[in-house]
Scaffold this active site. Structure first.
Site, PDB file in Angstrom:
ATOM      1  N   PRO A  10       0.795  -1.221   0.000  1.00  0.00           N
ATOM      2  CA  PRO A  10       0.000   0.000   0.000  1.00  0.00           C
ATOM      3  C   PRO A  10       0.830   1.276   0.000  1.00  0.00           C
ATOM      4  CG  PRO A  10      -0.101  -1.046   2.146  1.00  0.00           C
ATOM      5  CD  PRO A  10       0.602  -2.001   1.230  1.00  0.00           C
ATOM      6  N   ASN A  11       0.315   2.230  -0.746  1.00  0.00           N
ATOM      7  CA  ASN A  11       0.840   3.586  -0.855  1.00  0.00           C
ATOM      8  C   ASN A  11       2.126   3.708  -1.657  1.00  0.00           C
ATOM      9  OD1 ASN A  11      -1.262   4.917   0.629  1.00  0.00           O
ATOM     10  ND2 ASN A  11      -0.403   3.951   2.447  1.00  0.00           N
ATOM     11  N   ARG A  18       4.266  11.121  -1.942  1.00  0.00           N
ATOM     12  CA  ARG A  18       4.176  10.769  -0.525  1.00  0.00           C
ATOM     13  C   ARG A  18       5.490  11.056   0.202  1.00  0.00           C
ATOM     14  NH1 ARG A  18       4.438   4.901   2.120  1.00  0.00           N
ATOM     15  NH2 ARG A  18       3.957   5.535   4.238  1.00  0.00           N
ATOM     16  N   TYR A  23      10.916   9.420   1.179  1.00  0.00           N
ATOM     17  CA  TYR A  23      10.921   8.466   0.065  1.00  0.00           C
ATOM     18  C   TYR A  23      11.498   9.018  -1.235  1.00  0.00           C
ATOM     19  CZ  TYR A  23       7.855   5.952   3.222  1.00  0.00           C
ATOM     20  OH  TYR A  23       7.337   5.308   4.305  1.00  0.00           O
ATOM     21  N   ASN A  75       8.122  -5.431  -0.868  1.00  0.00           N
ATOM     22  CA  ASN A  75       8.038  -4.249  -0.038  1.00  0.00           C
ATOM     23  C   ASN A  75       6.588  -4.173   0.413  1.00  0.00           C
ATOM     24  OD1 ASN A  75       7.861  -1.755   1.147  1.00  0.00           O
ATOM     25  ND2 ASN A  75       9.096  -0.709  -0.389  1.00  0.00           N
ATOM     26  N   ALA A  78       3.204  -0.646   4.809  1.00  0.00           N
ATOM     27  CA  ALA A  78       2.660  -0.680   6.170  1.00  0.00           C
ATOM     28  C   ALA A  78       2.193  -2.072   6.586  1.00  0.00           C
ATOM     29  CB  ALA A  78       1.511   0.317   6.294  1.00  0.00           C
ATOM     30  N   GLU A  99      12.721  -9.093   1.915  1.00  0.00           N
ATOM     31  CA  GLU A  99      11.876  -7.934   2.217  1.00  0.00           C
ATOM     32  C   GLU A  99      12.715  -6.675   2.075  1.00  0.00           C
ATOM     33  OE1 GLU A  99       9.293  -6.128   5.900  1.00  0.00           O
ATOM     34  OE2 GLU A  99       9.015  -8.234   5.369  1.00  0.00           O
ATOM     35  N   HIS A 101      12.678  -2.216   2.108  1.00  0.00           N
ATOM     36  CA  HIS A 101      12.026  -0.959   2.482  1.00  0.00           C
ATOM     37  C   HIS A 101      12.907   0.172   1.981  1.00  0.00           C
ATOM     38  CE1 HIS A 101       8.963  -2.773   5.042  1.00  0.00           C
ATOM     39  NE2 HIS A 101       9.906  -3.632   5.383  1.00  0.00           N
ATOM     40  N   ARG A 108      12.730   5.600  12.257  1.00  0.00           N
ATOM     41  CA  ARG A 108      11.426   6.242  12.143  1.00  0.00           C
ATOM     42  C   ARG A 108      10.574   5.962  13.381  1.00  0.00           C
ATOM     43  NH1 ARG A 108       8.963   5.215   6.580  1.00  0.00           N
ATOM     44  NH2 ARG A 108       7.620   6.889   7.328  1.00  0.00           N
TER      45      ARG A 108
END
Length: 147
Positions: A10-11, A18, A23, A75, A78, A99, A101, A108
């Site tokens: 998502p996103n 964003r 990012y 990725n 969330a 995985e 990111h 964060r």
């Protein structure tokens, strides 16, 4: 030629808009083009998939069981922190799962430290920005001494 499945959660379709301070300004399409150009040089290819819907991501992971991929690069966005369903689907996979990111999640918010989905991954790459995707693919090729 080794083929990889790259799944984005998502996103990630909103990259470029964003939180560019975290990012960057590149869109997902630009990152895909960049990564595809890099991996072409080492005789690899990627099938890209993005969804904002958890169940669709689970279905795509399950579908990969019948396809000839060298690894899954994911990725989960969330969903990394919340999705037992994606974790369960990844746990079924017999090929490597990496995985990734874009940001360093450890620098964060506190809630980003816990990654449920990463427990089903053989490795995690984060904080490398757009390079995380092609480096994940390279890492698998290096493991198999194909580059």
């Amino acid at each position: 030629m080794k083929k990889f499945l790259v799944i984005n959660g998502p996103n990630l379709n909103m990259l470029g808009l964003r939180e560019p301070d975290i990012y960057g300004f590149e869109t997902l399409d630009e990152i895909i083009k960049y990564t595809n150009n890099k991996i072409q040089q080492v005789d690899a290819s990627a099938d890209w998939y993005q969804s904002n819907i958890e169940g669709e991501i689970v279905t795509r992971i399950q579908e990969s069981l019948n396809q000839d991929y060298a690894a899954i690069i994911i990725n989960p966005g969330a969903y990394s922190h919340t999705s037992i369903a994606i974790f369960d689907a990844l746990s079924i996979i017999k090929i490597p799962v990496i995985e990734v990111h874009l940001s360093n999640t450890h620098s964060r918010e506190e809630f980003r430290l816990r990654k449920l989905t990463a427990r089903a991954a053989q490795s995690i790459m984060e904080g490398l920005g757009r390079d995380c995707y092609y480096l994940a693919i390279y890492s698998q090729l290096l493991k198999n001494e194909e580059i």
